[in-house]
Design a protein around this motif. Sequence first.
Motif, mmCIF file in Angstrom:
data_model
loop_
_atom_site.group_PDB
_atom_site.id
_atom_site.type_symbol
_atom_site.label_atom_id
_atom_site.label_comp_id
_atom_site.label_asym_id
_atom_site.label_seq_id
_atom_site.Cartn_x
_atom_site.Cartn_y
_atom_site.Cartn_z
ATOM 1 N N LYS A 102 -26.197 8.220 16.483
ATOM 2 C CA LYS A 102 -25.273 7.630 15.527
ATOM 3 C C LYS A 102 -25.214 6.120 15.701
ATOM 4 O O LYS A 102 -25.169 5.383 14.735
ATOM 5 N N GLU A 103 -25.228 5.641 16.953
ATOM 6 C CA GLU A 103 -25.176 4.203 17.214
ATOM 7 C C GLU A 103 -26.431 3.495 16.733
ATOM 8 O O GLU A 103 -26.376 2.352 16.321
ATOM 9 N N SER A 104 -27.596 4.170 16.752
ATOM 10 C CA SER A 104 -28.841 3.518 16.367
ATOM 11 C C SER A 104 -29.024 3.472 14.847
ATOM 12 O O SER A 104 -29.877 2.775 14.357
ATOM 13 N N ARG A 105 -28.216 4.228 14.111
ATOM 14 C CA ARG A 105 -28.314 4.212 12.651
ATOM 15 C C ARG A 105 -27.820 2.887 12.103
ATOM 16 O O ARG A 105 -26.873 2.311 12.583
ATOM 17 N N VAL A 106 -28.480 2.476 11.053
ATOM 18 C CA VAL A 106 -28.115 1.243 10.380
ATOM 19 C C VAL A 106 -27.843 1.602 8.931
ATOM 20 O O VAL A 106 -28.512 2.452 8.363
ATOM 21 N N ASP A 107 -26.844 0.956 8.329
ATOM 22 C CA ASP A 107 -26.647 1.165 6.908
ATOM 23 C C ASP A 107 -26.474 -0.182 6.228
ATOM 24 O O ASP A 107 -26.218 -1.190 6.863
ATOM 25 N N TYR A 108 -26.674 -0.159 4.904
ATOM 26 C CA TYR A 108 -26.665 -1.391 4.131
ATOM 27 C C TYR A 108 -25.728 -1.237 2.950
ATOM 28 O O TYR A 108 -25.734 -0.213 2.274
ATOM 29 N N MET A 109 -24.920 -2.256 2.714
ATOM 30 C CA MET A 109 -24.028 -2.222 1.577
ATOM 31 C C MET A 109 -24.843 -2.494 0.317
ATOM 32 O O MET A 109 -25.591 -3.461 0.241
ATOM 33 N N ILE A 110 -24.694 -1.613 -0.671
ATOM 34 C CA ILE A 110 -25.410 -1.814 -1.924
ATOM 35 C C ILE A 110 -24.452 -2.097 -3.074
ATOM 36 O O ILE A 110 -24.884 -2.490 -4.147
ATOM 37 N N TYR A 111 -23.150 -1.900 -2.822
ATOM 38 C CA TYR A 111 -22.184 -2.112 -3.894
ATOM 39 C C TYR A 111 -20.806 -2.313 -3.286
ATOM 40 O O TYR A 111 -20.422 -1.612 -2.361
ATOM 41 N N ASP A 112 -20.063 -3.265 -3.782
ATOM 42 C CA ASP A 112 -18.703 -3.517 -3.320
ATOM 43 C C ASP A 112 -17.799 -3.599 -4.536
ATOM 44 O O ASP A 112 -17.906 -4.511 -5.346
ATOM 45 N N LYS A 113 -16.913 -2.631 -4.662
ATOM 46 C CA LYS A 113 -16.028 -2.554 -5.820
ATOM 47 C C LYS A 113 -14.626 -3.086 -5.475
ATOM 48 O O LYS A 113 -13.636 -2.715 -6.088
ATOM 49 N N GLY A 114 -14.555 -3.958 -4.491
ATOM 50 C CA GLY A 114 -13.271 -4.560 -4.137
ATOM 51 C C GLY A 114 -12.287 -3.536 -3.630
ATOM 52 O O GLY A 114 -12.500 -2.902 -2.614
ATOM 53 N N SER A 115 -11.203 -3.330 -4.360
ATOM 54 C CA SER A 115 -10.132 -2.450 -3.900
ATOM 55 C C SER A 115 -10.544 -0.979 -3.843
ATOM 56 O O SER A 115 -9.949 -0.202 -3.111
ATOM 57 N N LEU A 116 -11.572 -0.585 -4.601
ATOM 58 C CA LEU A 116 -12.024 0.805 -4.560
ATOM 59 C C LEU A 116 -12.919 1.086 -3.363
ATOM 60 O O LEU A 116 -13.114 2.226 -2.986
ATOM 61 N N GLY A 117 -13.493 0.063 -2.768
ATOM 62 C CA GLY A 117 -14.312 0.242 -1.579
ATOM 63 C C GLY A 117 -15.773 -0.114 -1.789
ATOM 64 O O GLY A 117 -16.160 -0.650 -2.822
ATOM 65 N N GLN A 118 -16.554 0.216 -0.783
ATOM 66 C CA GLN A 118 -17.969 -0.134 -0.752
ATOM 67 C C GLN A 118 -18.836 1.117 -0.831
ATOM 68 O O GLN A 118 -18.410 2.208 -0.472
ATOM 69 N N VAL A 119 -20.058 0.927 -1.269
ATOM 70 C CA VAL A 119 -21.072 1.973 -1.195
ATOM 71 C C VAL A 119 -22.134 1.470 -0.234
ATOM 72 O O VAL A 119 -22.675 0.379 -0.406
ATOM 73 N N ARG A 120 -22.391 2.270 0.802
ATOM 74 C CA ARG A 120 -23.381 1.905 1.803
ATOM 75 C C ARG A 120 -24.442 2.996 1.838
ATOM 76 O O ARG A 120 -24.149 4.149 1.570
ATOM 77 N N VAL A 121 -25.648 2.615 2.158
ATOM 78 C CA VAL A 121 -26.748 3.568 2.244
ATOM 79 C C VAL A 121 -27.367 3.452 3.639
ATOM 80 O O VAL A 121 -27.597 2.351 4.130
ATOM 81 N N ALA A 122 -27.600 4.610 4.290
ATOM 82 C CA ALA A 122 -28.190 4.631 5.634
ATOM 83 C C ALA A 122 -29.670 4.290 5.557
ATOM 84 O O ALA A 122 -30.333 4.561 4.544
ATOM 85 N N ASP A 123 -30.180 3.702 6.621
ATOM 86 C CA ASP A 123 -31.596 3.323 6.639
ATOM 87 C C ASP A 123 -32.505 4.524 6.434
ATOM 88 O O ASP A 123 -33.543 4.426 5.797
ATOM 89 N N GLU A 124 -32.112 5.681 6.917
ATOM 90 C CA GLU A 124 -32.919 6.893 6.747
ATOM 91 C C GLU A 124 -33.068 7.247 5.269
ATOM 92 O O GLU A 124 -34.096 7.781 4.852
#
Length: 131
Positions: free
Chosen positions: A5-27
């Motif tokens: 779990k610690e070695s996983r990396v994720d990337y933010m692809i969308y930020d909707k402000g108050s609704l939150g973020q969408v992140r995608v794991a490197d896998e």
Amino acid sequence: MAEEKESRVDYMIYDKGSLGQVRVADEVLSVIAGISTMEVNGVAAMAGSNDSLRREIISRLGMKVLSNGVHTAVENGKVTADISVVLESGAHIPDVTAAIQDKVAGSIETMTGLPVAAVNVTVADVKLEDE
């Protein structure tokens, strides 16, 4: 398990402000690249990783590793994919590898919105007709 779990990396692809973020794991990027590669005519298989024990366990469980032969990284907001493949005998290498590059770049950009800097393809083997 905690190490994985610690070695996983994720990337933010969308930020909707108050609704939150969408992140995608490197896998996920690797799986998208693997699926896209297998859809290209002339590709026999993904070249496997060196982790034969992991592959054996997964194959015994009847699951596919869709990211075998794929390494992805995101630097400066752009994706780089390194893909190793086994091609069908008689496949025209320049045409098939160009199709892989186009398909993978298009799929990653369409599905995640992340731009693709490079798709590097290595032909690791050719599947002979009698194999």
